[in-house]
Design a protein around this motif. Structure first.
Motif, PDB file in Angstrom:
ATOM      1  N   SER A  17       0.565  -1.157   0.116  1.00  0.00           N
ATOM      2  CA  SER A  17       0.073  -0.284  -0.392  1.00  0.00           C
ATOM      3  C   SER A  17       0.939   1.220   0.148  1.00  0.00           C
ATOM      4  CB  SER A  17      -0.895   0.017   1.761  1.00  0.00           C
ATOM      5  OG  SER A  17      -2.116  -1.111   1.069  1.00  0.00           O
TER       6      SER A  17
ATOM      7  N   ARG B 270       4.157   3.560  -5.018  1.00  0.00           N
ATOM      8  CA  ARG B 270       3.126   4.207  -6.227  1.00  0.00           C
ATOM      9  C   ARG B 270       3.484   4.297  -7.466  1.00  0.00           C
ATOM     10  NH1 ARG B 270       1.787  11.154  -4.555  1.00  0.00           N
ATOM     11  NH2 ARG B 270       0.337  10.709  -2.744  1.00  0.00           N
TER      12      ARG B 270
ATOM     13  N   SER C  61      -3.628  -0.775  -2.047  1.00  0.00           N
ATOM     14  CA  SER C  61      -4.525   0.548  -1.499  1.00  0.00           C
ATOM     15  C   SER C  61      -3.182   2.055  -2.445  1.00  0.00           C
ATOM     16  CB  SER C  61      -4.746   1.072  -0.136  1.00  0.00           C
ATOM     17  OG  SER C  61      -4.115   1.039   0.342  1.00  0.00           O
TER      18      SER C  61
ATOM     19  N   CYS D 277      -1.916   2.444  -5.597  1.00  0.00           N
ATOM     20  CA  CYS D 277      -1.243   2.499  -6.432  1.00  0.00           C
ATOM     21  C   CYS D 277      -1.754   2.407  -7.803  1.00  0.00           C
ATOM     22  CB  CYS D 277      -0.483   1.146  -6.582  1.00  0.00           C
ATOM     23  SG  CYS D 277       0.684   0.679  -4.813  1.00  0.00           S
ATOM     24  N   TYR D 278      -2.053   3.947  -7.954  1.00  0.00           N
ATOM     25  CA  TYR D 278      -3.045   4.662  -9.433  1.00  0.00           C
ATOM     26  C   TYR D 278      -2.065   3.942 -10.549  1.00  0.00           C
ATOM     27  CZ  TYR D 278       1.048   8.008  -8.480  1.00  0.00           C
ATOM     28  OH  TYR D 278       2.001   9.108  -8.274  1.00  0.00           O
ATOM     29  N   ASN D 279      -1.284   3.048 -10.395  1.00  0.00           N
ATOM     30  CA  ASN D 279      -0.394   3.156 -12.400  1.00  0.00           C
ATOM     31  C   ASN D 279      -0.738   1.611 -12.107  1.00  0.00           C
ATOM     32  OD1 ASN D 279       1.080   5.190 -12.298  1.00  0.00           O
ATOM     33  ND2 ASN D 279       2.379   4.792 -10.727  1.00  0.00           N
ATOM     34  N   ILE D 280      -1.066   0.476 -11.783  1.00  0.00           N
ATOM     35  CA  ILE D 280      -2.097  -0.856 -12.049  1.00  0.00           C
ATOM     36  C   ILE D 280      -3.531  -0.269 -12.676  1.00  0.00           C
ATOM     37  CG2 ILE D 280      -0.947  -1.230 -10.052  1.00  0.00           C
ATOM     38  CD1 ILE D 280      -3.486  -1.900  -8.657  1.00  0.00           C
ATOM     39  N   SER D 281      -3.531  -1.505 -13.876  1.00  0.00           N
ATOM     40  CA  SER D 281      -4.632  -1.584 -14.210  1.00  0.00           C
ATOM     41  C   SER D 281      -6.070  -3.260 -14.437  1.00  0.00           C
ATOM     42  CB  SER D 281      -4.190  -1.387 -15.890  1.00  0.00           C
ATOM     43  OG  SER D 281      -3.303  -2.997 -15.990  1.00  0.00           O
TER      44      SER D 281
ATOM     45  N   VAL E 276      -7.990  -2.499  -3.371  1.00  0.00           N
ATOM     46  CA  VAL E 276      -7.338  -1.753  -4.589  1.00  0.00           C
ATOM     47  C   VAL E 276      -7.636   0.054  -4.258  1.00  0.00           C
ATOM     48  CG1 VAL E 276      -7.316  -3.367  -5.918  1.00  0.00           C
ATOM     49  CG2 VAL E 276      -9.432  -2.462  -5.993  1.00  0.00           C
TER      50      VAL E 276
ATOM     51  N   CYS F 249      -6.908   2.748  -6.611  1.00  0.00           N
ATOM     52  CA  CYS F 249      -6.514   2.655  -7.755  1.00  0.00           C
ATOM     53  C   CYS F 249      -7.635   2.875  -8.415  1.00  0.00           C
ATOM     54  CB  CYS F 249      -6.174   1.329  -8.223  1.00  0.00           C
ATOM     55  SG  CYS F 249      -5.202   0.825  -6.324  1.00  0.00           S
TER      56      CYS F 249
ATOM     57  N   CYS G 147     -12.054   4.291  -6.178  1.00  0.00           N
ATOM     58  CA  CYS G 147     -12.035   4.450  -7.797  1.00  0.00           C
ATOM     59  C   CYS G 147     -13.092   4.479  -8.724  1.00  0.00           C
ATOM     60  CB  CYS G 147     -12.330   2.767  -7.657  1.00  0.00           C
ATOM     61  SG  CYS G 147     -10.933   1.413  -6.846  1.00  0.00           S
TER      62      CYS G 147
END
Length: 469
Positions: free
Chosen positions: A172, A175, A198, A200-204, A223, A226, A260
């Protein structure tokens, strides 16, 4: 004779040194080197107790390093070295192995890897399998993808390409985590049960799909934050392989998708259809969700116990009517700042969800004394209620609450303009187990607050009256 003895000693010493090098070489070849997570130019190990919220105090970029175990000095018994004063043994070295392992169990992953660099004994103890059921990494600058790669490679030494002991991964706030790091987890950790990414806004979506598809025992997924994640589902290959029963293959029970922002009703529909075993679902600030999405949720996920749709501004009384179909299974509900909710929706929930224990309705300005009264008479086991910033709730509603919900432990009335000291006294006289009371920005007298304190001795009162202390 002395010359020959000296030559013999040197030959034996050379052979001993060769055996040492050979042993170290074999150790390095047969066992992958440990993955260390430490910043460059590190002067030494720093002690500290790790926790899920702890972070490294070292500044600068954190990278993953690979090293060999600390060597052991071998000397031949015939060689007499110059006498040196014996150093006093450190106190921590006197502890038995099981005590050291217990101490190491409190360290986060990066500090545990640093301990492996101290000496050979610590190296062996730091890689005890019992310490590696959890990987916990924190920090915005850490190179998480590389760290996960070398850590899993080290932990797969006994079972090539598969890390069977690892059950929890918490990264968590890292980044720099990307899809590559999650793919490493999905490939190497089939026994994973808990994953927290939590912030980690670069995962898809694709990376999350890989984890869900390749980790069939995954039960806890966080998540939150994200923003690119819009759905939870199996990969297309997994869906084809498991068809027609693939919808029941995802065993996730706890799902947190707070913040999200791009999650929509169609995405929630897919989540509900694939994650039918959900019991805890948090959708705070998923601002695009509507009542239609909640309808899908109730159709597929009948076992939900805790649900949060706080700050979902399009959720209305119709959505609460759908939520009420969960009936007595629902124990926790948060609808804070859902401005379209009124007494009508509260009546639906109160009528069918009689075992409700927690309700957060802060900021639902359409709720009045009638809604509180109906809630109090039907949900008598209520333990926590937040009706702050509901200006239409007055002492009348509090009286009904106090006369029916005797087990109430937490009550928030923050910014309830119609509440007076009389209502608080009625609550205090009936709810002896009250532990937390929030009356900030309420017009209540000091005498009323003292009355509450006398009758509810364990109650912590949050207030804004400077005369009461």
């Amino acid at each position: 004779l002395l010359h020959n003895n000296g030559r013999a000693c040197r030959c034996k010493g050379d052979r001993a040194h060769g055996l040492q090098n050979s042993d170290l070489s074999m150790r390095t070849l047969s066992t992958p080197s440990p993955a260390l997570i430490c910043p460059p130019n590190l002067p030494g190990f720093q002690n500290g107790r790790g926790s899920s919220t702890s972070s490294s105090s070292i500044t600068g970029e954190t990278v993953a390093m690979v090293h060999s175990p600390p060597p052991t000095r071998l000397t031949h018994p015939l060689i007499r070295l110059a006498s040196r004063p014996q150093k006093e043994q450190a106190s921590i070295d006197r502890l038995p192995d099981h005590s050291m392992v217990q101490i190491f169990s409190f360290l986060p992953t990066n500090q545990l890897c640093r301990c492996a660099r101290v000496c050979r004994r610590w190296y062996n103890l730091a890689w005890d399998p019992r310490l590696w059921r959890t990987i916990r990494l924190t920090g915005e600058t850490i190179n998480v993808d590389r760290a996960l790669k070398v850590l899993t490679r080290r932990l797969c030494q006994d079972t090539p390409n598969v890390c069977l002991m690892l059950e929890t991964v918490t990264v968590s706030g890292c980044r720099r985590l990307t899809d590559r790091g999650l793919y490493t987890i999905a490939q190497c950790c089939p026994e994973l049960r808990r994953l927290e990414v939590s912030g980690c806004y670069n995962i898809s979506n694709e990376a999350v799909f890989d984890v869900v598809s390749l980790c069939p025992n995954l039960e806890h997924l966080d998540v939150s934050g994200c923003s690119k994640v819009t759905c939870i589902s199996l990969t297309r290959e997994a869906s084809i392989k498991l068809s027609p029963l693939h919808g029941k293959q995802i065993s996730i029970r706890y799902l947190d998708m707070t913040d999200c922002f791009v999650l929509e009703d169609e995405g929630l529909h897919t989540i509900a259809a694939h994650c039918t075993q959900l019991t805890h679902l948090y959708l705070r600030r998923c601002v695009r969700l509507t009542d239609e999405g909640l309808r899908y949720l109730v159709i597929y996920c009948a076992s939900i116990k805790e649900l949060s749709v706080s700050d979902c501004r399009f959720v209305s009384d119709f959505g609460l009517r759908e939520i009420a179909k969960l009936e007595s299974r629902l124990r926790y509900l948060s609808i804070a700042h859902c401005g379209r909710v009124t007494d009508v929706g509260i009546r639906y929930v109160a009528k069918y969800c009689s075992k409700l224990r927690y309700l957060n309705a802060r900021g639902c300005e359409g709720i009045t004394d009638h809604g509180v009264e109906y809630l109090a008479k039907n949900c008598t086991k209520l333990k926590s209620l937040d009706i702050g910033k509901c200006p239409l709730v007055s002492d009348t509603g509090l009286e009904c609450l106090a006369l029916n919900c005797f087990n109430l432990k937490r009550l928030s009335l923050k910014s309830c303009e119609s509440i007076t000291g009389q209502g608080l006294q009625i609550v205090a006289a009936n709810c002896f187990d009250l532990q937390t009371l929030n009356v900030q920005d309420c017009e209540v007298s000091v005498e009323a607050l003292r009355f509450v304190k006398r009758h509810c001795k364990r109650c912590v009162i949050e207030h804004t009256n400077p005369a009461f202390f």
